[in-house]
Design a protein around this motif. Structure first.
Motif, mmCIF file in Angstrom:
data_model
loop_
_atom_site.group_PDB
_atom_site.id
_atom_site.type_symbol
_atom_site.label_atom_id
_atom_site.label_comp_id
_atom_site.label_asym_id
_atom_site.label_seq_id
_atom_site.Cartn_x
_atom_site.Cartn_y
_atom_site.Cartn_z
ATOM 1 N N LEU A 99 -3.331 4.070 -19.088
ATOM 2 C CA LEU A 99 -3.274 4.232 -17.531
ATOM 3 C C LEU A 99 -2.339 5.742 -17.454
ATOM 4 C CD1 LEU A 99 -4.086 3.937 -14.790
ATOM 5 C CD2 LEU A 99 -2.208 2.338 -14.683
ATOM 6 N N ALA A 100 -1.051 5.510 -18.140
ATOM 7 C CA ALA A 100 -0.242 6.332 -17.814
ATOM 8 C C ALA A 100 -0.530 8.093 -18.566
ATOM 9 C CB ALA A 100 1.173 6.124 -18.410
ATOM 10 N N SER A 101 -1.443 7.740 -19.775
ATOM 11 C CA SER A 101 -1.838 8.675 -20.582
ATOM 12 C C SER A 101 -2.906 9.683 -19.657
ATOM 13 C CB SER A 101 -2.181 8.363 -21.826
ATOM 14 O OG SER A 101 -1.232 7.937 -22.661
ATOM 15 N N LEU A 102 -3.722 8.627 -19.181
ATOM 16 C CA LEU A 102 -4.771 9.376 -18.321
ATOM 17 C C LEU A 102 -4.081 10.163 -17.189
ATOM 18 C CD1 LEU A 102 -7.961 9.658 -17.552
ATOM 19 C CD2 LEU A 102 -7.726 7.527 -16.356
ATOM 20 N N LEU A 103 -3.275 9.361 -16.428
ATOM 21 C CA LEU A 103 -2.740 10.056 -15.169
ATOM 22 C C LEU A 103 -1.996 11.405 -15.524
ATOM 23 C CD1 LEU A 103 -1.398 6.710 -13.558
ATOM 24 C CD2 LEU A 103 -3.231 8.310 -12.510
ATOM 25 N N LEU A 104 -1.405 11.259 -16.624
ATOM 26 C CA LEU A 104 -0.607 12.526 -17.306
ATOM 27 C C LEU A 104 -1.783 13.628 -17.400
ATOM 28 C CD1 LEU A 104 2.020 13.836 -18.191
ATOM 29 C CD2 LEU A 104 1.455 12.890 -20.171
ATOM 30 N N TYR A 105 -2.870 13.253 -18.189
ATOM 31 C CA TYR A 105 -3.889 14.309 -18.513
ATOM 32 C C TYR A 105 -4.411 14.821 -17.219
ATOM 33 C CZ TYR A 105 -8.509 16.060 -19.854
ATOM 34 O OH TYR A 105 -9.490 16.909 -20.164
ATOM 35 N N LEU A 106 -4.718 13.933 -16.177
ATOM 36 C CA LEU A 106 -5.208 14.197 -14.751
ATOM 37 C C LEU A 106 -4.362 15.443 -14.074
ATOM 38 C CD1 LEU A 106 -6.944 11.205 -13.588
ATOM 39 C CD2 LEU A 106 -8.059 13.161 -14.514
ATOM 40 N N VAL A 107 -3.196 14.720 -14.153
ATOM 41 C CA VAL A 107 -1.992 15.979 -13.442
ATOM 42 C C VAL A 107 -2.024 17.180 -14.123
ATOM 43 C CG1 VAL A 107 0.403 16.216 -13.170
ATOM 44 C CG2 VAL A 107 -0.515 14.135 -12.541
ATOM 45 N N LEU A 108 -1.974 17.348 -15.514
ATOM 46 C CA LEU A 108 -1.879 18.503 -16.300
ATOM 47 C C LEU A 108 -3.274 19.379 -16.399
ATOM 48 C CD1 LEU A 108 0.523 17.237 -19.104
ATOM 49 C CD2 LEU A 108 1.089 18.774 -17.265
ATOM 50 N N PHE A 109 -4.332 18.738 -16.195
ATOM 51 C CA PHE A 109 -5.431 19.215 -16.470
ATOM 52 C C PHE A 109 -6.586 19.218 -15.346
ATOM 53 C CE2 PHE A 109 -4.104 18.700 -20.867
ATOM 54 C CZ PHE A 109 -4.522 19.896 -21.266
ATOM 55 N N GLY A 110 -6.409 18.196 -14.319
ATOM 56 C CA GLY A 110 -7.583 17.928 -13.555
ATOM 57 C C GLY A 110 -7.242 18.445 -12.220
ATOM 58 N N LEU A 111 -5.932 18.577 -11.665
ATOM 59 C CA LEU A 111 -5.570 18.922 -10.496
ATOM 60 C C LEU A 111 -5.219 20.528 -9.878
ATOM 61 C CD1 LEU A 111 -3.059 16.016 -9.809
ATOM 62 C CD2 LEU A 111 -5.496 15.986 -9.431
ATOM 63 N N GLY A 112 -5.663 21.200 -10.898
ATOM 64 C CA GLY A 112 -5.606 22.662 -10.521
ATOM 65 C C GLY A 112 -4.444 23.443 -10.659
ATOM 66 N N PHE A 113 -3.309 22.873 -11.132
ATOM 67 C CA PHE A 113 -2.114 23.582 -11.571
ATOM 68 C C PHE A 113 -2.361 24.406 -12.706
ATOM 69 C CE2 PHE A 113 -0.549 19.001 -10.086
ATOM 70 C CZ PHE A 113 -0.047 19.330 -9.010
ATOM 71 N N HIS A 114 -1.639 25.429 -12.472
ATOM 72 C CA HIS A 114 -1.849 26.424 -13.429
ATOM 73 C C HIS A 114 -0.837 26.592 -14.576
ATOM 74 C CE1 HIS A 114 -4.994 28.502 -11.052
ATOM 75 N NE2 HIS A 114 -4.244 28.371 -10.092
ATOM 76 N N ILE A 115 -0.953 25.461 -15.397
ATOM 77 C CA ILE A 115 -0.096 25.096 -16.310
ATOM 78 C C ILE A 115 -0.610 26.003 -17.767
ATOM 79 C CG2 ILE A 115 0.931 23.395 -18.024
ATOM 80 C CD1 ILE A 115 0.725 21.563 -15.296
ATOM 81 N N PRO A 116 0.298 26.617 -18.611
ATOM 82 C CA PRO A 116 -0.433 27.095 -19.548
ATOM 83 C C PRO A 116 -1.346 25.949 -20.411
ATOM 84 C CG PRO A 116 1.737 28.002 -19.361
ATOM 85 C CD PRO A 116 1.470 26.877 -18.284
ATOM 86 N N GLN A 117 -2.066 26.276 -20.930
ATOM 87 C CA GLN A 117 -2.982 25.420 -21.899
ATOM 88 C C GLN A 117 -2.076 24.697 -23.199
ATOM 89 O OE1 GLN A 117 -6.420 24.838 -21.383
ATOM 90 N NE2 GLN A 117 -6.750 23.313 -23.167
ATOM 91 N N TRP A 118 -1.384 25.642 -23.915
ATOM 92 C CA TRP A 118 -0.526 25.053 -24.979
ATOM 93 C C TRP A 118 0.555 24.158 -24.394
ATOM 94 C CZ3 TRP A 118 4.575 26.212 -24.624
ATOM 95 C CH2 TRP A 118 5.163 27.316 -23.633
ATOM 96 N N LEU A 119 1.003 24.431 -23.148
ATOM 97 C CA LEU A 119 2.078 23.447 -22.537
ATOM 98 C C LEU A 119 1.462 22.230 -22.245
ATOM 99 C CD1 LEU A 119 5.146 22.934 -21.756
ATOM 100 C CD2 LEU A 119 4.323 24.347 -19.625
ATOM 101 N N ALA A 120 0.282 22.222 -21.822
ATOM 102 C CA ALA A 120 -0.282 21.004 -21.243
ATOM 103 C C ALA A 120 -0.858 20.189 -22.309
ATOM 104 C CB ALA A 120 -1.548 21.407 -20.262
ATOM 105 N N THR A 121 -1.305 20.862 -23.458
ATOM 106 C CA THR A 121 -1.756 20.231 -24.670
ATOM 107 C C THR A 121 -0.663 19.540 -25.354
ATOM 108 O OG1 THR A 121 -3.503 21.610 -24.759
ATOM 109 C CG2 THR A 121 -3.058 20.693 -26.845
ATOM 110 N N GLY A 122 0.559 20.433 -25.468
ATOM 111 C CA GLY A 122 1.781 19.865 -26.153
ATOM 112 C C GLY A 122 2.185 18.498 -25.634
ATOM 113 N N ILE A 123 2.306 18.693 -24.206
ATOM 114 C CA ILE A 123 2.703 17.312 -23.523
ATOM 115 C C ILE A 123 1.784 16.191 -23.556
ATOM 116 C CG2 ILE A 123 3.124 16.618 -21.008
ATOM 117 C CD1 ILE A 123 4.054 19.375 -20.223
ATOM 118 N N VAL A 124 0.482 16.450 -23.459
ATOM 119 C CA VAL A 124 -0.276 15.183 -23.830
ATOM 120 C C VAL A 124 -0.326 14.710 -25.201
ATOM 121 C CG1 VAL A 124 -2.767 14.614 -23.808
ATOM 122 C CG2 VAL A 124 -2.109 15.867 -21.965
#
Length: 197
Positions: free
Chosen positions: A69-94
């Motif tokens: 659940l926490a992993s899914l929520l983190l993924y949605l925040v980083l990849f699904g909510l339209g924030f412009h987070i660099p791909q490398w940063l979002a991938t590293g966090i997940v």
């Protein structure tokens, strides 16, 4: 170290070029990996991040922060909510976050992976369990550190200029075998599906 190793395997499975973003992805995963232990008052994260120890007052160790659940929520925040987070940063966090509970699955306590359901996922055979700060954990840490360093050198060699490859021609077969052994097309396909790379 498991976060860095997992990142390297993901990047190799994606046949990623060697760029500063690839290195930064592994570094971010390495840095984020301890964060799920924010639910443990004695953890490094709880002791060093201001206000972090508050989390452990409300969240039991290895439950919410170690869950799908926490992993899914983190993924949605980083990849699904339209924030412009660099791909490398979002991938590293997940990858860093997920790597933490993946490695905790071999601990005798296990994790409440399907939180809020009360089921704990533990090693199926007790002798496979590896305790925190045990000799087994030390062996795994040393092995993962060696893997991260050797794999990075092998991958660099395979992507090095031709002159460098010629000079190290005797190492090329071993480098190809090592990288080939952990280049998994199914992992690359999963990462592309999840937009992790």
């Amino acid at each position: 170290m498991f976060a860095a190793a997992l990142t390297e395997v993901i990047l190799a499975s994606e046949h990623a070029p060697i760029t500063w973003q690839a290195v930064a992805t592994a570094a971010v995963a390495y840095a984020v990996a301890p964060v799920p232990d924010i639910d443990q008052p004695e953890s490094w994260v709880s002791r060093h991040l201001p206000g972090a120890s508050i989390v452990s007052m409300f969240v039991r160790h290895r439950t919410l922060t170690h869950s799908l659940l926490a992993s899914l929520l983190l993924y949605l925040v980083l990849f699904g909510l339209g924030f412009h987070i660099p791909q490398w940063l979002a991938t590293g966090i997940v990858v860093g976050w997920v790597s933490h509970w993946l490695i905790d699955l071999v601990n005798p306590m296990g994790v409440q992976l399907f939180y809020p359901l009360p089921w704990w996922v533990k090693p199926p055979v007790p002798w496979l369990a590896i305790g925190v700060e045990s000799a087994g954990e030390t062996v795994i840490r040393v092995a993962l550190t060696a893997f991260v360093l050797i794999f990075a050198l092998a991958y660099l060699l395979l992507h090095a200029p031709v002159e460098v490859q010629r000079a190290a021609a005797h190492l090329l077969p071993a480098a190809r075998r090592l990288v080939g052994a952990v280049t998994w097309p199914w992992l690359g396909a999963c990462c592309r599906f999840l937009h992790l790379t």
